[in-house]
Enzyme design. Structure first.
Site, PDB file in Angstrom:
ATOM      1  N   THR A   1       3.173   2.911   3.418  1.00  0.00           N
ATOM      2  CA  THR A   1       3.737   3.876   1.857  1.00  0.00           C
ATOM      3  C   THR A   1       4.131   2.993   0.818  1.00  0.00           C
ATOM      4  OG1 THR A   1       6.675   2.350   3.437  1.00  0.00           O
ATOM      5  CG2 THR A   1       5.016   5.236   3.070  1.00  0.00           C
ATOM      6  N   THR A   2       4.106   1.146   1.405  1.00  0.00           N
ATOM      7  CA  THR A   2       4.679   0.181   0.328  1.00  0.00           C
ATOM      8  C   THR A   2       3.092  -0.148  -0.344  1.00  0.00           C
ATOM      9  OG1 THR A   2       6.169  -0.622   1.590  1.00  0.00           O
ATOM     10  CG2 THR A   2       5.317  -1.924  -0.241  1.00  0.00           C
TER      11      THR A   2
ATOM     12  N   ASP B   1      11.836  -0.621   4.642  1.00  0.00           N
ATOM     13  CA  ASP B   1      10.478   0.035   4.172  1.00  0.00           C
ATOM     14  C   ASP B   1      10.317   0.099   2.937  1.00  0.00           C
ATOM     15  OD1 ASP B   1       9.506   2.034   5.688  1.00  0.00           O
ATOM     16  OD2 ASP B   1      11.238   3.656   5.623  1.00  0.00           O
TER      17      ASP B   1
ATOM     18  N   ASP C   1       7.990   5.263  13.239  1.00  0.00           N
ATOM     19  CA  ASP C   1       7.321   4.782  13.049  1.00  0.00           C
ATOM     20  C   ASP C   1       5.992   4.042  13.928  1.00  0.00           C
ATOM     21  OD1 ASP C   1       8.194   5.150  10.425  1.00  0.00           O
ATOM     22  OD2 ASP C   1       7.933   3.092   9.230  1.00  0.00           O
TER      23      ASP C   1
HETATM   24  P1  ADP Z   1       3.575  -0.418   4.722  1.00  0.00           P
HETATM   25  O1  ADP Z   1       4.791   0.571   3.760  1.00  0.00           O
HETATM   26  O2  ADP Z   1       2.364  -0.225   3.422  1.00  0.00           O
HETATM   27  O3  ADP Z   1       3.299   0.243   5.477  1.00  0.00           O
HETATM   28  P2  ADP Z   1       3.795  -3.198   5.334  1.00  0.00           P
HETATM   29  O4  ADP Z   1       5.171  -3.948   5.056  1.00  0.00           O
HETATM   30  O5  ADP Z   1       3.864  -1.813   6.704  1.00  0.00           O
HETATM   31  O6  ADP Z   1       3.980  -1.990   4.411  1.00  0.00           O
HETATM   32  O7  ADP Z   1       2.809  -4.498   5.294  1.00  0.00           O
HETATM   33  C1  ADP Z   1       1.619  -3.637   5.943  1.00  0.00           C
HETATM   34  C2  ADP Z   1      -0.288  -4.695   5.689  1.00  0.00           C
HETATM   35  O8  ADP Z   1       0.682  -5.763   6.429  1.00  0.00           O
HETATM   36  C3  ADP Z   1      -1.034  -3.756   5.721  1.00  0.00           C
HETATM   37  O9  ADP Z   1      -2.005  -4.743   4.984  1.00  0.00           O
HETATM   38  C4  ADP Z   1      -1.263  -5.090   7.120  1.00  0.00           C
HETATM   39  O10 ADP Z   1      -1.842  -5.673   7.213  1.00  0.00           O
HETATM   40  C5  ADP Z   1      -0.404  -6.530   6.826  1.00  0.00           C
HETATM   41  N1  ADP Z   1      -0.066  -7.320   7.966  1.00  0.00           N
HETATM   42  C6  ADP Z   1       1.088  -6.818   8.996  1.00  0.00           C
HETATM   43  N2  ADP Z   1       0.760  -7.956   9.471  1.00  0.00           N
HETATM   44  C7  ADP Z   1       0.179  -8.838   9.679  1.00  0.00           C
HETATM   45  C8  ADP Z   1       0.270 -10.269   9.791  1.00  0.00           C
HETATM   46  N3  ADP Z   1       0.591 -10.677  10.832  1.00  0.00           N
HETATM   47  N4  ADP Z   1      -0.443 -10.980   8.656  1.00  0.00           N
HETATM   48  C9  ADP Z   1      -1.391 -10.474   7.559  1.00  0.00           C
HETATM   49  N5  ADP Z   1      -1.319  -9.527   7.468  1.00  0.00           N
HETATM   50  C10 ADP Z   1      -0.388  -8.611   8.239  1.00  0.00           C
END
Ligand code: ADP
Ligand code: MG
Length: 537
Positions: A94-95, A61, A386
């Site tokens: 957040t990332t 996270d 979350d």
């Molecule tokens: P954040 O802290 O920004 O939410 P995450 O590690 O949760 O970061 O990553 C979020 C990103 O991952 C988003 O851009 C989302 O669209 C992408 N994402 C999630 N699942 C998939 C998937 N199966 N394929 C491609 N991208 C994905």
């Protein structure tokens, strides 16, 4: 030569001016983003955070990594607080926020180096932001069927937890959010109304939602009944102690009789309180503070089971699910204050007695989070938080965007086409903004072992070639294909993307506005986990 007042005032400070200030601030932002970018997406890697004492947290996270890091650089701190704000407001993204800020700043620095003034860039970024937000709304849509909300919630935690656990937590989050639906109480509602209880035994998949309040408490008097099929409940937001004889106070104890009289009056008062509760038909009493020991038998004899020392927040949840009022003074309780509960039971979890009280009103639930180790439980709790936050917010605004980089690639294409409509050098800033958005698909590709350049070219081509709704084509990093994100079930809620982008631009612009950095005595430290940016300039 007489030194000016200004110079004297700055004698003890180090000063970075103009371009060097910007370079230094951008370096800090890039270093910080470097620390979290590898966690982005479902294929992102975990970070192990080791504290001073040696205790470790393993997490995926972004905001947890950042909030734990010891960072002093003011720009790095600004990025961290922007990411925390994103966490509070949207619980997700957040990332993304942090890597966007860093990319916006790097691209701005390039422009400054080629002679564009920061104020032009800030202006261009604002114009691009407004256009991007409008376009996001145009691309977004409400769920087409019942599977899409769960898919959006699952996407939001897909990076944090493995997919089997993710699916389970998604179900729990939707169930808990459902219990709150229709309630008015703002964004923090889910934090206030959903009690999280971490329980030692059982596996993560045994975690469950209970439509009642469960607390690690047992009844005051073991002689009273342990279970009940419901009845009337009184909640006292205070104590039911007998008044203490304070020998230092000015009560003059003249004789043993007077002392006996004092105790007698205290007992009478207590008996009157119990009689009042009993006359109102109360059989369950929950009190925030203490209850006098000698009241225990009185209460039990009156058929009342009593619980004491409940936190205020828990009392509030209990009041909500039972419809009772929280009364400060037990002597003033009236029939209207009494609520009803539908069942009460006690049981042990990992050797600790817990009491569960269910009520007919709903509006609050308890989530029992289980897991074999403390760190597993904490990671599950964070992911559940979350998921719940996203589920709760989606019930107010269910518009969704395609995930997997689709939205950012589309926005970049859209902004590049839009830029020439603007007069002046702002065009350059809008193009820099468009390029910065591509950091999201680029990082997703990198973290999945794909080639970022090829992926972005192929995605743009696939979106352009598509005859309808090209914006919804993204990369599914689990399967590796360029597919429609609604078919792959990869959704980002609009409010997450919207807040992340506005927060990132606001933070980037506030760094660009800085022209002078004055440091008292010593240099604040640039985070040193990564120094990819060599000292140019
Ligand atoms: P954040 O802290 O920004 O939410 P995450 O590690 O949760 O970061 O990553 C979020 C990103 O991952 C988003 O851009 C989302 O669209 C992408 N994402 C999630 N699942 C998939 C998937 N199966 N394929 C491609 N991208 C994905
Ligand atoms: Mg996320």
């Amino acid at each position: 030569m007489v030194e000016s007042e200004h110079d004297v005032a700055l004698e003890d400070t180090d000063r970075l001016h103009g371009r060097s200030a910007l370079v230094n601030n951008v370096k800090a932002a890039v270093a910080l983003a470097g620390a979290v970018r590898s966690t982005l997406g479902p294929r992102g890697l975990d970070k192990m955070l080791v504290e001073d004492g040696g205790s470790a947290t393993i997490t995926n996270d972004g905001v947890t990594v950042l909030e734990t890091a010891k960072v002093e650089h003011p720009t790095a701190r600004l990025l961290i607080s922007t990411s925390s704000a994103q966490d509070r407001a949207a619980r997700d993204g957040t990332t993304t926020t942090v890597i966007l800020i860093s990319e916006l700043l790097q691209n701005a620095l390039e422009l400054v180096r080629s002679g564009v003034h920061p104020s032009i860039i800030m202006n261009g970024y604002q114009i691009a932001l407004a256009e991007a937000l409008d376009e996001m709304e145009r691309v977004s849509r409400v769920p087409a069927d019942d599977s899409e909300i769960p898919a959006a919630v699952a996407t939001s935690i897909s990076g944090k937890i493995d997919s089997v656990v993710g699916k389970h937590l998604t179900r729990l989050a939707l169930e808990a959010a459902g219990a709150l639906s229709g309630e008015d109480g703002g964004k923090d509602l889910e934090r206030l109304r959903v009690k999280r209880l971490l329980i030692k035994d059982g596996g993560v998949l045994d975690s469950e939602v209970v439509h009642g309040l469960v607390l690690p408490k047992s009844r005051m008097d073991m002689a009273s009944s342990a279970n009940s099929d419901g009845g009337r409940i009184a909640i006292i937001d205070g104590g039911m102690e007998s008044p203490k004889l304070d020998f230092e106070a000015s009560i003059e104890v003249i004789s043993a009789d007077a002392l006996r009289g004092f105790h007698e009056r205290a007992r009478k008062r207590m008996r009157a309180q119990v009689d009042l509760l009993s006359s109102l038909g109360v059989d369950l009493l929950v009190v925030r503070d203490g209850i006098a020991e000698d009241a225990a038998t009185l209460l039990t004899n009156a058929g009342i089971t009593a619980y004491r020392r409940y936190e205020r927040e828990d009392l509030e949840r209990l009041a909500r699910i039972t419809g009772s009022a929280m009364v400060r003074d037990a002597r003033r309780i009236t029939d209207e204050d009494i609520g009803t509960y539908s069942s009460r039971s006690e049981r042990s979890y990992s050797g600790v007695k817990h009491t569960r009280i269910d009520g007919p009103e709903g509006g609050a639930v308890t989530v029992l989070i289980r897991g074999s180790s403390p760190s597993a439980r904490e990671e599950v709790e964070r992911a559940f938080d979350d998921a719940l936050g996203v589920a709760h917010r989606l019930s107010a605004d269910s518009r969704m965007l395609p995930g997997g980089g689709a939205t950012q690639i589309h926005l970049a294409r859209h902004l590049r086409a839009f830029a020439p409509s603007q007069a002046g050098r702002e065009q350059l800033a809008i193009e820099a903004f468009a390029a910065a958005l591509e950091i999201v698909p680029r990082t997703l590709a990198e973290n999945s072992g794909l080639d970022p350049i090829d992926e972005i070219l192929e995605l743009s081509a696939a979106q352009t070639a598509s005859t309808e709704n090209g914006a919804w084509i993204g990369m599914d990093v689990m399967s590796g294909g360029k597919v429609r994100m609604d078919e792959a079930g990869v959704f980002d809620p609009l409010f997450v993307a919207h807040h992340a982008l506005s927060g990132a631009v606001e933070a980037a612009n506030s760094v660009l506005k800085i022209d002078d950095v004055l440091w008292a005595k010593q240099d604040a430290q640039t985070p040193d986990w990564q120094s990819e940016m060599e000292d140019q300039d």
